[in-house]
Design an enzyme around this catalytic site. Sequence first.
Site, short mmCIF file in Angstrom:
data_model
loop_
_atom_site.label_atom_id
_atom_site.label_comp_id
_atom_site.label_asym_id
_atom_site.label_seq_id
_atom_site.Cartn_x
_atom_site.Cartn_y
_atom_site.Cartn_z
N ASN A 1 -5.11 1.73 -27.77
CA ASN A 1 -5.96 1.76 -26.57
C ASN A 1 -7.35 2.30 -26.88
OD1 ASN A 1 -6.61 2.02 -23.67
ND2 ASN A 1 -4.41 1.82 -23.47
N LEU B 1 -5.38 22.64 -16.54
CA LEU B 1 -5.19 23.86 -15.75
C LEU B 1 -5.56 23.69 -14.27
CD1 LEU B 1 -4.63 26.92 -15.58
CD2 LEU B 1 -7.01 27.30 -16.28
N PHE C 1 0.05 29.69 -20.53
CA PHE C 1 0.58 29.54 -21.90
C PHE C 1 -0.09 30.55 -22.83
CE2 PHE C 1 1.12 25.30 -19.95
CZ PHE C 1 2.50 25.23 -20.00
N ARG D 1 -11.98 28.71 -22.17
CA ARG D 1 -12.59 27.38 -22.28
C ARG D 1 -13.91 27.37 -21.50
NH1 ARG D 1 -9.23 27.43 -25.45
NH2 ARG D 1 -7.46 26.06 -25.81
N LYS E 1 -5.78 9.73 -22.38
CA LYS E 1 -6.26 11.09 -22.65
C LYS E 1 -5.20 12.19 -22.58
CE LYS E 1 -7.36 12.25 -17.90
NZ LYS E 1 -8.18 12.98 -16.98
N TYR F 1 -4.59 12.36 -29.69
CA TYR F 1 -5.65 11.98 -28.76
C TYR F 1 -7.02 12.36 -29.35
CZ TYR F 1 -9.07 12.98 -25.16
OH TYR F 1 -10.25 13.09 -24.46
N LYS G 1 -10.72 10.33 -30.93
CA LYS G 1 -12.13 10.62 -30.62
C LYS G 1 -12.91 10.81 -31.93
CE LYS G 1 -11.75 10.51 -26.17
NZ LYS G 1 -12.33 9.40 -25.42
N SER H 1 -15.35 14.36 -27.18
CA SER H 1 -14.72 15.58 -26.69
C SER H 1 -14.95 16.71 -27.67
CB SER H 1 -13.22 15.32 -26.55
OG SER H 1 -12.53 16.52 -26.43
N PHE I 1 -16.88 19.37 -22.76
CA PHE I 1 -16.01 20.54 -22.79
C PHE I 1 -14.98 20.33 -21.67
CE2 PHE I 1 -17.28 23.08 -26.38
CZ PHE I 1 -18.20 22.21 -26.90
N ASN I 2 -14.79 21.19 -20.70
CA ASN I 2 -13.67 20.99 -19.77
C ASN I 2 -14.17 20.65 -18.36
OD1 ASN I 2 -12.63 22.56 -22.12
ND2 ASN I 2 -10.74 22.35 -20.98
N LEU J 1 -6.88 0.06 -14.47
CA LEU J 1 -6.21 0.89 -13.46
C LEU J 1 -4.91 1.51 -13.98
CD1 LEU J 1 -6.75 -1.35 -10.25
CD2 LEU J 1 -8.18 0.53 -11.07
N1 LIG Z 1 -11.12 14.80 -18.49
C1 LIG Z 1 -11.35 15.49 -19.59
O1 LIG Z 1 -11.06 16.68 -19.66
C2 LIG Z 1 -11.99 14.83 -20.79
C3 LIG Z 1 -12.51 15.64 -21.82
C4 LIG Z 1 -13.09 15.03 -22.92
C5 LIG Z 1 -13.16 13.64 -23.00
N2 LIG Z 1 -12.65 12.88 -21.99
C6 LIG Z 1 -12.71 11.42 -22.11
O2 LIG Z 1 -13.48 10.91 -21.05
C7 LIG Z 1 -13.01 9.61 -20.67
C8 LIG Z 1 -12.73 9.61 -19.18
O3 LIG Z 1 -11.80 10.64 -18.90
P1 LIG Z 1 -11.21 10.86 -17.44
O4 LIG Z 1 -10.83 12.29 -17.34
O5 LIG Z 1 -12.10 10.26 -16.43
O6 LIG Z 1 -9.87 10.01 -17.57
P2 LIG Z 1 -9.23 8.95 -16.56
O7 LIG Z 1 -7.87 8.63 -17.09
O8 LIG Z 1 -9.34 9.42 -15.17
O9 LIG Z 1 -10.21 7.70 -16.76
C9 LIG Z 1 -10.04 6.75 -17.78
C10 LIG Z 1 -10.04 5.38 -17.13
O10 LIG Z 1 -9.90 4.38 -18.15
C11 LIG Z 1 -8.97 3.40 -17.70
N3 LIG Z 1 -8.41 2.77 -18.90
C12 LIG Z 1 -7.60 3.33 -19.83
N4 LIG Z 1 -7.30 2.44 -20.79
C13 LIG Z 1 -7.96 1.30 -20.47
C14 LIG Z 1 -8.05 0.02 -21.07
N5 LIG Z 1 -7.40 -0.26 -22.20
N6 LIG Z 1 -8.82 -0.93 -20.49
C15 LIG Z 1 -9.49 -0.65 -19.33
N7 LIG Z 1 -9.43 0.53 -18.70
C16 LIG Z 1 -8.66 1.50 -19.27
C17 LIG Z 1 -7.98 4.16 -16.84
O11 LIG Z 1 -7.31 3.33 -15.90
C18 LIG Z 1 -8.87 5.18 -16.15
O12 LIG Z 1 -9.40 4.69 -14.93
C19 LIG Z 1 -11.77 9.35 -21.53
O13 LIG Z 1 -12.16 8.56 -22.63
C20 LIG Z 1 -11.38 10.73 -21.95
O14 LIG Z 1 -10.68 10.72 -23.18
C21 LIG Z 1 -12.08 13.44 -20.89
#
Ligand SMILES: NC(=O)c1ccc[n+]([C@@H]2O[C@H](COP(=O)([O-])OP(=O)(O)OC[C@H]3O[C@@H](n4cnc5c(N)ncnc54)[C@H](O)[C@@H]3O)[C@@H](O)[C@H]2O)c1
Length: 337
Positions: free
Chosen positions: A98, A199, A217, A230, A83, A148, A152, A123, A177-178, A32
């Site tokens: 992490n 965004l 930007f 994007r 992230k 970050y 990945k 990603s 992607f996004n 969390l």
């Molecule tokens: N949102 C994007 O644009 C995007 C794009 C590409 C990749 N990603 C990847 O997708 C995944 C999910 O992204 P999201 O947008 O849902 O992010 P988010 O931050 O909403 O979800 C990540 C979750 O992981 C939990 N968390 C983080 N570190 C932790 C740990 N050490 N132990 C247990 N829980 C942990 C956080 O509390 C959170 O609930 C991430 O790995 C992110 O890097 C996201």
Amino acid sequence: MILITGGAGYIGSHTAVVLLQAGYDIVIFDNLCNSSKVAIERIEQITSQPVPFVEGDIRHERELQQVFERYPIEAVIHFAGLKAVGESMQKPLAYFDNNINGTVQLLQVMQQHHVHQLVFSSSATVYGDNATREFVEIMPLGMPTNNYGYTKLVIEQMLEKMAQAEPQWAFANLRYFNPIGAHPGGLLGEDPQGIPNNLLPYVAQVAVGKLASLNIFGNDYDTPDGTAIRDYLHVMDLAQGHLKALQYLRGKTGNFIWNLGTGQGQSVQQIVQTFEQVTGISIPYQIAPRRAGDIAAFWANANKAQNELGWKAQYSLDTMIKDLWNWQSHNPNGFNT
Ligand SMILES: NC(=O)c1ccc[n+]([C@@H]2O[C@H](COP(=O)([O-])OP(=O)(O)OC[C@H]3O[C@@H](n4cnc5c(N)ncnc54)[C@H](O)[C@@H]3O)[C@@H](O)[C@H]2O)c1
């Protein structure tokens, strides 16, 4: 049963809904650090099913061990990680610990419990600053422009080497992607802490009056209107991609890679215009200098996911924005109800 690490977060919570509705049993494991327990209650409300939730950190071996001892886990969808691109430049070690160390811990515990199927949140950032704008899986990877993205890339490479050395593993590297938008019911969505980095959450907070105006930007990129392009996809489409990848891995071994995007690029200017059309709210903005590390334009070639997974993004940009707005306008303070 499927373990969803980071399942209280934005993409994880939507994927949890899709998996439950497809008949899977799940357990969510999340510390969390960037999410709320209210998201778990909302998943339960949407699916009318109780959702086992364990609060814990993927870097803490004992906490992970307990989950694997308690639940009959067959596969893992691994979202947990940090992230925020800007923060990763200020605190690289926190990101290495992490994301990279956390993934190593998870793989070790999976190994001990003979669980060898993992779907990983990668990603498009792993393509780096590539001159080609349409990214396809067979392209050589580049060096991501931030720490970050670097995590990945390292994790993808680790998974590839593990699959080569230990043929019992099956990995799905999903290059997102996004993702934008929200569950259509307005109960789940993205709830960024502090000032949003992305965004659409930023635009939505301008629209509800929490932020005064949007910074665009750069308007001097080599794109038709000068703003960056994007590939935005609906988070429900992305969630569906995880279900397809999980189903594909079943009974297989090896290291698999799929882009998940719509295949269409949209500029920042187009996004703002579409947001204004869909919501009827005008978004004040000013042009700011380009951000370091941003690239002009890229979008997915998503043919591989279509051919191999039978997955194709379904939702239009209008629907993505309508659903985002439904979530944001009904939950102006996110899960802080
Ligand atoms: N949102 C994007 O644009 C995007 C794009 C590409 C990749 N990603 C990847 O997708 C995944 C999910 O992204 P999201 O947008 O849902 O992010 P988010 O931050 O909403 O979800 C990540 C979750 O992981 C939990 N968390 C983080 N570190 C932790 C740990 N050490 N132990 C247990 N829980 C942990 C956080 O509390 C959170 O609930 C991430 O790995 C992110 O890097 C996201």
